[in-house]
Design a protein around this motif. Structure first.
Motif, PDB file in Angstrom:
ATOM      1  N   MET A  23       4.510   6.694  10.701  1.00  0.00           N
ATOM      2  CA  MET A  23       3.556   7.545  11.424  1.00  0.00           C
ATOM      3  C   MET A  23       4.014   7.723  12.864  1.00  0.00           C
ATOM      4  SD  MET A  23      -0.272   6.300  10.501  1.00  0.00           S
ATOM      5  CE  MET A  23      -0.638   5.646   8.900  1.00  0.00           C
ATOM      6  N   SER A  83       1.446  -5.273   4.853  1.00  0.00           N
ATOM      7  CA  SER A  83       2.214  -4.429   5.766  1.00  0.00           C
ATOM      8  C   SER A  83       1.977  -2.957   5.422  1.00  0.00           C
ATOM      9  CB  SER A  83       3.701  -4.762   5.688  1.00  0.00           C
ATOM     10  OG  SER A  83       4.218  -4.268   4.465  1.00  0.00           O
ATOM     11  N   ARG A 133      -4.155   1.083   2.169  1.00  0.00           N
ATOM     12  CA  ARG A 133      -4.011   0.105   3.258  1.00  0.00           C
ATOM     13  C   ARG A 133      -5.372  -0.208   3.885  1.00  0.00           C
ATOM     14  NH1 ARG A 133      -4.243  -3.243   5.829  1.00  0.00           N
ATOM     15  NH2 ARG A 133      -2.988  -4.096   7.545  1.00  0.00           N
ATOM     16  N   PHE A 134      -6.225   0.815   3.982  1.00  0.00           N
ATOM     17  CA  PHE A 134      -7.568   0.643   4.526  1.00  0.00           C
ATOM     18  C   PHE A 134      -8.386  -0.292   3.610  1.00  0.00           C
ATOM     19  CE2 PHE A 134     -11.927   2.319   5.439  1.00  0.00           C
ATOM     20  CZ  PHE A 134     -11.950   2.110   6.800  1.00  0.00           C
ATOM     21  N   LEU A 136       2.995   6.188   5.343  1.00  0.00           N
ATOM     22  CA  LEU A 136       2.321   5.017   5.913  1.00  0.00           C
ATOM     23  C   LEU A 136       3.235   4.240   6.869  1.00  0.00           C
ATOM     24  CD1 LEU A 136      -0.262   3.289   5.820  1.00  0.00           C
ATOM     25  CD2 LEU A 136       0.675   2.138   3.814  1.00  0.00           C
ATOM     26  N   ALA A 161     -12.654  -1.210   9.727  1.00  0.00           N
ATOM     27  CA  ALA A 161     -12.843  -1.994   8.494  1.00  0.00           C
ATOM     28  C   ALA A 161     -13.333  -3.397   8.860  1.00  0.00           C
ATOM     29  CB  ALA A 161     -11.544  -2.060   7.696  1.00  0.00           C
ATOM     30  N   LEU A 183      -8.434   0.561  10.995  1.00  0.00           N
ATOM     31  CA  LEU A 183      -8.382  -0.790  10.408  1.00  0.00           C
ATOM     32  C   LEU A 183      -9.327  -1.719  11.174  1.00  0.00           C
ATOM     33  CD1 LEU A 183      -4.534  -1.127   9.681  1.00  0.00           C
ATOM     34  CD2 LEU A 183      -6.365  -0.465   8.106  1.00  0.00           C
ATOM     35  N   LEU A 233      -8.913   9.265   8.746  1.00  0.00           N
ATOM     36  CA  LEU A 233      -8.046   8.857   7.636  1.00  0.00           C
ATOM     37  C   LEU A 233      -7.282  10.061   7.084  1.00  0.00           C
ATOM     38  CD1 LEU A 233     -10.312   6.260   5.765  1.00  0.00           C
ATOM     39  CD2 LEU A 233      -8.315   5.794   7.196  1.00  0.00           C
ATOM     40  N   ALA A 275       0.845  -1.198   0.000  1.00  0.00           N
ATOM     41  CA  ALA A 275       0.000   0.000   0.000  1.00  0.00           C
ATOM     42  C   ALA A 275       0.880   1.247   0.000  1.00  0.00           C
ATOM     43  CB  ALA A 275      -0.910  -0.012   1.222  1.00  0.00           C
ATOM     44  N   GLN A 276       0.465   2.252  -0.757  1.00  0.00           N
ATOM     45  CA  GLN A 276       1.243   3.490  -0.848  1.00  0.00           C
ATOM     46  C   GLN A 276       0.719   4.573   0.086  1.00  0.00           C
ATOM     47  OE1 GLN A 276       4.111   3.633  -2.676  1.00  0.00           O
ATOM     48  NE2 GLN A 276       3.660   1.443  -2.924  1.00  0.00           N
ATOM     49  N   ASN A 277      -0.491   4.425   0.563  1.00  0.00           N
ATOM     50  CA  ASN A 277      -1.055   5.462   1.442  1.00  0.00           C
ATOM     51  C   ASN A 277      -2.122   4.834   2.338  1.00  0.00           C
ATOM     52  OD1 ASN A 277      -3.657   5.426   0.024  1.00  0.00           O
ATOM     53  ND2 ASN A 277      -2.540   6.391  -1.658  1.00  0.00           N
ATOM     54  N   VAL A 278      -2.659   5.603   3.257  1.00  0.00           N
ATOM     55  CA  VAL A 278      -3.595   5.040   4.239  1.00  0.00           C
ATOM     56  C   VAL A 278      -4.875   4.522   3.580  1.00  0.00           C
ATOM     57  CG1 VAL A 278      -2.734   6.428   6.168  1.00  0.00           C
ATOM     58  CG2 VAL A 278      -4.650   7.278   4.826  1.00  0.00           C
ATOM     59  N   TYR A 279      -5.289   5.146   2.484  1.00  0.00           N
ATOM     60  CA  TYR A 279      -6.533   4.694   1.847  1.00  0.00           C
ATOM     61  C   TYR A 279      -6.354   3.298   1.230  1.00  0.00           C
ATOM     62  CZ  TYR A 279      -8.030   9.411   2.726  1.00  0.00           C
ATOM     63  OH  TYR A 279      -8.359  10.570   3.362  1.00  0.00           O
ATOM     64  N   CYS A 326      -4.377  10.762   9.393  1.00  0.00           N
ATOM     65  CA  CYS A 326      -3.281   9.790   9.233  1.00  0.00           C
ATOM     66  C   CYS A 326      -2.558   9.981   7.903  1.00  0.00           C
ATOM     67  CB  CYS A 326      -3.813   8.366   9.334  1.00  0.00           C
ATOM     68  SG  CYS A 326      -4.528   7.988  10.940  1.00  0.00           S
ATOM     69  N   ALA A 327      -3.292  10.441   6.895  1.00  0.00           N
ATOM     70  CA  ALA A 327      -2.710  10.590   5.552  1.00  0.00           C
ATOM     71  C   ALA A 327      -1.646  11.683   5.483  1.00  0.00           C
ATOM     72  CB  ALA A 327      -3.812  10.847   4.535  1.00  0.00           C
ATOM     73  N   PHE A 364      -4.782   4.944  13.251  1.00  0.00           N
ATOM     74  CA  PHE A 364      -4.954   4.204  11.997  1.00  0.00           C
ATOM     75  C   PHE A 364      -5.298   2.744  12.260  1.00  0.00           C
ATOM     76  CE2 PHE A 364      -3.263   2.158   8.027  1.00  0.00           C
ATOM     77  CZ  PHE A 364      -4.293   2.609   7.226  1.00  0.00           C
TER      78      PHE A 364
END
Lengths: 418, 115
Positions: free
Chosen positions: B67, B112, A352-353, B64, B82, B79, B56, A346-350, B59-60, B75
């Motif tokens: 942090m 990861s 990864r989410f 990633l 989710a 998750l 989000l 994943a490159q960013n939090v979205y 955190c952005a 974050f």
């Protein structure tokens, strides 16, 4: 193509590749003697995929893998000369397991029992108190090699001391079918395992047909694989690749994320998505998707392909990349199941989410199947039925059984593959 | 007074859910959902989904894989959301209907970070 009473296009896969259309026997799904024959005549003679090269990229890297069907622990070792070798994980001294695993980097392996030491190319290099032994022939006391060959990044082993056929011969048209495929995210798999109360073929069969999907997975993926135009999720394509095969599965172009699903909306707020199977899309994915054997019919209503590598491995391709299933027999009515979903870093939090949602869903799908396969096995074990009725889109089940019967009956691998 | 990592300023309303839902791995967060009762899942879901876009976005701001601890905890809690959504938005119950618990499914390795 002509439509029939269900509204879907009629198919002709089974007769098209010359398979019989009779009922298929159930005894191989519960018989102790058939299980023993599979272990000794199929898994002990076929090339078995064990790893990808990305798991041991650098010299000195090693992984320890298990072949639970035959009770064999395998060391795969990447030595300085660049070769990847396989060894039985057993010491020349008194047979002990040498490497605990699951992975590492080492120039030498030292047995934890009496410290006999081996180079990572298998040579025996050290015997503590050697003078007390009786002229050990060190040159012949290295780790016992297992035939190991690599094809397009996939590492295979063969438990025959001298394999009757090469990996290239074993793969045959399968290697042509997937030649040059650009595997995406091959170094970052998500790995799920489960020990299941079902014959390995019961589990494998559930992953090679989509007839069950609207029934078993109505909420997780049912609407991804079927629609009013194809309510029973008939296959798009099926082809025989020697002892292996490939099927291409229908996908529902109408599927969209449910806007009432607020978390799903959070995850995909910026990105359009066609299928919940797609974890992420990248530039590299384009090259992957352009391969002629990925969505081989070029269908606009495609979900995924199952490439069945005999006897027990699927390499699957979908819009978001590839993944594998392996089904290892452990007894007539149990198996070890392992799935590896290769998802991009994943490159960013979205992203990864999204992956968390994806992995969570996948685990639920596996859970639904786990329940289903145990129920199937209990039914088979009643002994009330001796045959299965197999329809055209379940062709993968019929084809695999035909191959298994040949391997179990044949005295040579050449005969089994003829 | 003990010092422990808490959520970033402005997310105090999510603090009561950290212990249960902000597990370090996918396997831990999945376990949290699968073993929870539906009323508890819904309580967390309603509070967290309302703050989801904001969390989000917060955190952005950071890479990633680098942090600050408080953002990473927030974050991980997202998750966990989710995971909770699978119960609320798909099944209407903690796990797929009729499936066994506990079971032999193990996530050996997740994506990861925070896998």
């Amino acid at each position: 193509m002509a439509q029939d009473a269900t509204g879907a296009a009629a198919t002709n896969f089974t007769r098209g590749i010359g398979l019989h259309t009779k009922p298929v026997p159930l005894e191989p799904y519960r018989s102790a003697s058939f299980f023993a024959a599979e272990r000794d005549r199929v898994f002990a003679r076929a090339w078995l995929m064990l790893a990808r090269v990305e798991e041991l990229p650098a010299p000195g890297d090693y992984v320890v893998k298990s072949i639970p069907t035959n009770g064999v622990s395998v060391i795969l070792s990447h030595a300085k000369d660049g070769r990847i070798r396989g060894f039985y994980n057993s010491c020349s001294h008194r047979g002990s397991e040498v490497v605990a695993g699951p992975r590492g980097n080492a120039a030498r392996f030292t047995c934890p029992y009496h410290s006999w030491t081996y180079a990572n190319d298998g040579r025996l290099v050290g015997i503590p108190d050697e003078p007390s032994f009786f002229a050990v022939d060190k040159a012949n006391c290295g780790l016992t090699p297992i035939a190991t060959e690599t094809w397009e990044g996939w590492i295979f082993v063969n438990l025959q001391r001298r394999p009757e056929v090469s990996l290239a011969m074993f793969l045959g048209p399968f290697a042509v079918h997937l030649a040059g495929l650009k595997y995406q995210a091959a170094s970052t798999p998500v790995v799920l395992t489960a020990d299941l109360d079902a014959n390995w073929k019961v589990v494998m069969d559930a992953f090679v047909e989509t007839y069950h999907i609207p029934v078993i997975h109505p909420k997780t993926i049912g609407t991804t694989f079927s629609s009013k135009m194809n309510p029973f999720a008939r296959l798009l394509d099926a082809r025989k690749l020697g002892i292996h095969q490939a099927v291409s599965m229908y996908g529902n172009p109408e599927y969209v994320a449910n806007p009432d699903n607020r978390v799903e909306a959070l995850a995909y707020s910026a990105a359009a998505t066609g299928s919940v199977i797609a974890a992420a899309t990248t530039e590299g994915a384009r090259a992957f998707l352009e391969h002629p054997s990925v969505n081989p019919t070029g269908s606009g209503t495609w979900s995924m392909d199952v490439n069945h590598l005999f006897p027990h491995t699927h390499i699957d391709c979908g819009p978001g990349g590839f993944w594998t299933h392996q089904f290892w027999p452990t007894s007539p009515n149990t198996c070890r199941y392992e799935v590896r979903f290769y998802v991009p870093q994943a490159q960013n939090v979205y992203e990864r989410f999204q992956q968390e949602l994806y992995v969570g869903r996948v685990a639920e799908i596996v859970l639904e199947d786990l329940n289903n396969v145990a129920r199937t096995q209990r039914g088979i074990d009643t002994g009330g039925k001796d045959f299965m009725q197999i329809q055209d889109s379940e062709i993968g089940i019929r084809h695999t059984m035909e191959q298994l019967m040949k391997w179990v009956d044949a005295d040579t691998v050449a005969e089994a593959m003829a | 007074m003990s010092v422990r990592t808490t959520l970033p300023l402005g997310f105090a309303d999510l603090e009561p859910f950290v212990e249960q839902w902000a597990g370090a791995t996918v396997d831990a967060r999945m376990y949290a959902r699968a073993s929870a009762d539906m009323a508890g899942i819904r309580r967390f879901y309603e509070v967290a989904v309302a703050r989801g876009a904001e969390a989000l976005e917060y955190c952005a701001q950071f890479p990633l894989d680098a942090m600050p601890d408080d953002a990473a905890l927030l974050f991980r809690l997202m998750l966990g959301l989710a995971q909770a959504s699978i119960a609320v938005e798909i099944h209407g119950q903690p796990r797929a209907p009729g499936t066994p618990w506990p079971n032999s499914i193990t996530l050996q390795r997740g994506p990861s970070p925070f896998g």
